[in-house]
Design a protein around this motif. Sequence first.
Motif, PDB file in Angstrom:
ATOM      1  N   ALA A 183      38.096  44.564  25.108  1.00 57.96           N
ATOM      2  CA  ALA A 183      37.515  44.868  26.419  1.00 57.96           C
ATOM      3  C   ALA A 183      38.257  46.000  27.117  1.00 57.96           C
ATOM      4  O   ALA A 183      37.655  46.770  27.860  1.00 57.96           O
ATOM      5  N   GLN A 188      40.830  35.859  33.943  1.00 58.48           N
ATOM      6  CA  GLN A 188      39.811  36.350  34.872  1.00 58.48           C
ATOM      7  C   GLN A 188      40.177  36.029  36.327  1.00 58.48           C
ATOM      8  O   GLN A 188      39.472  35.307  37.037  1.00 58.48           O
ATOM      9  N   GLU A 194      35.553  49.663  35.617  1.00 59.21           N
ATOM     10  CA  GLU A 194      34.569  48.959  34.787  1.00 59.21           C
ATOM     11  C   GLU A 194      34.843  47.456  34.763  1.00 59.21           C
ATOM     12  O   GLU A 194      33.922  46.638  34.883  1.00 59.21           O
ATOM     13  N   LEU A 195      36.107  47.075  34.604  1.00 57.94           N
ATOM     14  CA  LEU A 195      36.456  45.657  34.575  1.00 57.94           C
ATOM     15  C   LEU A 195      36.234  45.012  35.936  1.00 57.94           C
ATOM     16  O   LEU A 195      35.815  43.851  36.021  1.00 57.94           O
ATOM     17  N   GLU A 248      32.622  44.267  36.247  1.00 57.25           N
ATOM     18  CA  GLU A 248      32.208  43.166  35.363  1.00 57.25           C
ATOM     19  C   GLU A 248      32.628  41.808  35.907  1.00 57.25           C
ATOM     20  O   GLU A 248      31.854  40.847  35.860  1.00 57.25           O
TER      21      GLU A 248
END
Length: 340
Positions: free
Chosen positions: A136, A170, A197-198, A201
């Motif tokens: 990722a 997370q 980006e993370l 998401e």
Amino acid sequence: MTILSVENMQVRFDTPDGPVQAVSDLSYSIRAGETLGIVGESGSGKSQSVFALMGLTADNGTTQGAARFHGENLLTMSKRELNQIRAEKIGMIFQDPMTSLNPFVKIGKQLSEVLCIHRGLSRKAAEQQAIAMLDAVRIPSAATRMSQFPHELSGGMRQRVMIAMALLCQPELLIADEPTTALDVTVQAQILTLLRELQAEFNTAILLITHDMGVVAEMCDRVLVMYGGRKMEEAETFTLFEQPAHPYTQGLLKAIPSIRDDMPRLPTIPGSPPSALLRNDGCPFTARCSVARPQCAETPAPLTRLSSRQALACHGVTEQVAVTEPQCSASQPIKQAASV
């Protein structure tokens, strides 16, 4: 939704030379999915303020005030309670991955231990999730990297490993302390893109500590400017670059190098930062400020809201009342530079 609210934080260290007040009366909040930047020169209290949040202050340090994470005060929690929150709900990326990663332990084991301890996964399941997270964060041949030691990876790769480790559970809040300082411009741009980006998401809130205004322009929704352990100004990013109100903020922005040939000699802020060992009852920027008033040396200015997008602590500016015409129009070049 506000996930973290810091109220009147104080961080003090008792040293052989006397007490050091690293952070004074610091207050701010951050919402889910938001990026808040904390900027200021070295010694302004940026890193110590977040170390206090995580319970990582040195043994000679004391912390007062409140830092409410979903209503629970992090500053009064025991180490056991903090350990349950760290990594699971709050992740942290440190400035130097080479000193943050254990040089004697393989990457895979360091990542897997996070999931084994905080999520109770088996070693095999933890390794599978660790490989998925390395993928990722755009690390090629992730399975192979699991068996390597930190020194076998480049600086950019090690920083990606730190990001992967911070995101394994997370967390709702990611604290990034100078995450791109030791990286070249190309790798820096890749890391910033990866963080965005993370964040999109996982809807992660990011508390970004930096002295790089280009990174601020690229990443942050709001900015908090610190000097001498105190908050000088807080504003939305665009407003801060277009209409910096505090004299210290103006000095920071003017000191950004430009690629224009017609620019005069790079301006500097006269004087030196105050010693943290000296008692300072007023504004710490007084001795270097061009709009200082007599009361500045006696009492710190209260935070005054100039608009819904901007607030500052300055007796001199608030006496003048109006927000001045833009002092710096460098926001667009800065954004372009940060995207190189």
